[in-house]
Design a protein around this motif. Structure first.
Motif, short mmCIF file in Angstrom:
data_model
loop_
_atom_site.label_atom_id
_atom_site.label_comp_id
_atom_site.label_asym_id
_atom_site.label_seq_id
_atom_site.Cartn_x
_atom_site.Cartn_y
_atom_site.Cartn_z
N UNK A 1 -86.52 104.90 4.20
CA UNK A 1 -87.68 104.83 3.46
C UNK A 1 -88.53 102.78 4.07
N UNK A 2 -86.94 102.22 4.52
CA UNK A 2 -87.82 100.90 4.35
C UNK A 2 -89.01 100.77 5.92
N UNK A 3 -90.20 99.98 5.65
CA UNK A 3 -90.60 99.37 6.12
C UNK A 3 -90.63 98.56 7.44
N UNK A 4 -90.15 98.51 8.85
CA UNK A 4 -89.53 97.88 9.81
C UNK A 4 -89.99 97.04 9.89
N UNK A 5 -89.98 95.94 10.64
CA UNK A 5 -90.76 94.93 11.36
C UNK A 5 -90.15 94.55 13.02
N UNK A 6 -90.21 95.93 13.60
CA UNK A 6 -88.87 95.99 14.78
C UNK A 6 -90.64 95.83 15.98
N UNK A 7 -90.00 95.23 17.39
CA UNK A 7 -90.76 94.83 17.96
C UNK A 7 -91.58 95.62 18.80
N UNK A 8 -92.56 95.99 19.14
CA UNK A 8 -93.23 97.09 20.29
C UNK A 8 -93.21 96.22 21.36
N UNK B 1 -100.15 84.58 16.02
CA UNK B 1 -99.69 84.13 14.46
C UNK B 1 -99.21 85.34 14.58
N UNK B 2 -99.64 86.66 15.17
CA UNK B 2 -99.46 87.77 14.41
C UNK B 2 -98.76 88.96 14.94
N UNK B 3 -97.98 88.57 14.07
CA UNK B 3 -95.72 89.44 15.37
C UNK B 3 -95.34 89.62 14.33
N UNK B 4 -94.02 89.88 14.82
CA UNK B 4 -93.40 91.21 13.86
C UNK B 4 -92.17 89.65 13.42
N UNK B 5 -91.61 89.99 12.64
CA UNK B 5 -90.95 89.21 12.03
C UNK B 5 -89.33 88.69 13.35
N UNK B 6 -88.79 89.50 14.65
CA UNK B 6 -88.60 88.29 14.92
C UNK B 6 -88.48 87.22 15.85
N UNK B 7 -89.87 87.59 15.67
CA UNK B 7 -90.64 85.75 16.85
C UNK B 7 -91.21 84.88 15.08
N UNK B 8 -91.79 84.97 14.30
CA UNK B 8 -92.30 84.18 13.26
C UNK B 8 -91.27 83.14 13.31
N UNK C 1 -94.12 97.13 11.62
CA UNK C 1 -94.67 97.05 13.15
C UNK C 1 -96.00 98.29 13.40
N UNK C 2 -96.25 98.92 12.04
CA UNK C 2 -96.89 99.56 12.33
C UNK C 2 -98.75 98.56 11.89
N UNK C 3 -98.10 97.37 10.97
CA UNK C 3 -99.65 96.73 11.04
C UNK C 3 -99.89 96.23 12.49
N UNK C 4 -98.52 95.86 12.59
CA UNK C 4 -98.86 95.09 13.68
C UNK C 4 -99.71 95.78 15.26
#
Ligand code: NAP
Ligand code: MG
Length: 399
Positions: free
Chosen positions: A319-326, A367-374, A388-391
């Protein structure tokens, strides 16, 4: 709004875990609102591969041969652990291997380059695409652990019974032995795919081996490339102002590091394995590598170079929100739709593919990105890492 229509379908291959989740979101948020998607759908998710005794993978490969363009989600390559996790009938082969065998293709991997994310090698301005010959050599080699004193020989027995042999070494003690092979037909397919790909992407082609040391094996690679270039491609390359360039692998490495990028580097199997990891790491992240399989008769299969991002999926299931890069998966879709548009001569579809990529790059450049790129942005850029959803929503806004 009227949606863009497609003439012919692309072969859509669904996959596993986190990338399967992203796959559905990308279609829903970025593709279906704009394009009346026409796909021939194959579910290569592990559950369905198991249900069909992997026939679905073979069917998907045949469909790519028919429709000439496919787009594939990352899939699990089963192992003992997955056998237990999914209660599989058996350990099925890698879908990518199966499809590659059907299409007889070469894999081209290229990083997606974003201005504020600087490659480790500062003079690289444009992507470097690695073309890996994914057949033979040490990957299909035979090895012997030599127990002690004795003679090692290389022997070939022709279909007519004629023998050729060479002494490899007279061992005075224990050691190791390795036999490897390749086939002219496979090297020719590889060479043709490379020349075609370089032309279709308007880039120079580099090729490197170690033919000064390997005067028959590697020299055959060099000669096959040279002969094909002279007989079939020189005119087309010159007309486009492109260059085919052969050099030794060690010289190539030195030149690649000093180059600006923007070319295709064709590598033998092992060199390609190693160099593609070097290139993707130096450009930033595995999540920013695209991959396309091109067959010598001009069929294309697009995918992301990364896997199914298992750890993120387990968190998603909790149920966690993930920041996976699409990004690479979106580029697999844009690559496939662009190629479909080119083959069908439907400029609207090509235009959409270009706009989709531009929207992704614009989002990342802002500058808007997923966690892997920050962490990879150059200093001075205000970076905001999102889910991911917000991205996807940010890309949608720009699209
Ligand atoms: P992976 O899925 O590529 O993930 C390795 C790690 O790289 C992840 O744990 C993650 O690091 C990072 N990563 C990769 N892609 C990312 C993305 N899009 N966004 C953010 N981070 C990303 O490789 P794997 O863990 O070795 O393999 C997982 C499964 O994928 C396996 O079952 C394998 O068989 C399959 N696989 C499939 C393909 C394919 O279909 N082409 C290719 C390779 C692997 P953090 O966890 O540190 O965030
Ligand atoms: Mg590797």
């Amino acid at each position: 709004m009227e949606r863009i229509r497609m003439k012919n379908p692309v072969v859509e291959m669904d996959g596993d875990e986190m990338t399967r989740v992203l796959w559905a979101w990308i279609k829903e948020d970025l593709l279906e609102p704009f394009v009346e998607l026409k796909t021939e759908y194959y579910d290569l998710g592990l559950v369905h591969r198991d249900e069909t005794d992997d026939q679905v993978t073979i069917d998907a490969g045949a469909a790519i041969k028919k429709w000439r363009v496919g787009v594939k989600c990352a899939t699990i390559t089963p192992n003992q652990k997955r056998l237990e996790e999914y209660g599989l009938k058996r350990i099925w082969k890698s879908p990518n291997g199966t499809i590659r065998a059907i299409l007889d293709g070469t894999v081209f991997r290229a990083p997606i380059v974003v201005e504020p994310i600087k490659p480790v090698v500062r003079n690289w301005e444009k992507p470097i695409t690695i073309a890996r010959h994914a057949y033979g050599d040490v990957y299909k080699g035979s090895e012997i652990r030599v127990p002690g004193e004795g003679r090692a020989e290389l022997v070939f027995t022709g279909a007519d019974g004629e023998r050729k042999s060479k002494i490899i070494y007279d061992f005075e003690g224990p050691g190791i032995l390795q036999g490897t092979f390749n086939k002219d037909s496979s090297i020719q397919s590889f060479a043709r795919s490379c020349f075609e790909y370089a032309l279709s992407t308007d880039q120079d082609l580099w090729f490197s081996t170690k033919d000064t040391i390997s005067k028959t094996y590697d020299a055959t690679f060099r000669e096959i490339f040279e002969n094909l270039y002279e007989s079939a491609y020189r005119a087309a390359f010159e007309a486009r102002g492109l260059r085919y360039f052969y050099t030794l692998i060690d010289d190539a490495v030195a030149r690649v590091i000093r180059a600006k990028g923007g070319f295709v580097w064709a590598c033998k199997n092992y060199d390609g394995d190693v160099m593609s990891d070097m290139i993707s790491t130096a450009f930033g992240s595995l999540a920013m590598m695209t991959s396309v399989l091109v067959s010598p008769d001009g069929n294309y299969e697009y995918e992301a170079a990364h896997g199914t991002v298992t750890q993120h999926y387990y968190r998603y299931l909790e149920g966690c929100e993930t920041s996976t890069n699409p990004t690479a998966t979106i580029f697999a879709w844009s690559g496939a739709l662009r190629k479909r548009g080119e083959l069908d001569e439907t400029p609207d579809l090509i235009d959409f593919a270009n706009r989709l990529e531009a929207a992704v790059l614009e989002t990342l450049t802002a500058g808007i990105c997923t966690k892997d790129l920050a962490e990879l942005y150059s200093s001075g850029v205000a970076v905001r890492s999102v889910s991911s959803k917000a991205f996807l929503a940010e890309i949608r806004k720009r699209l």
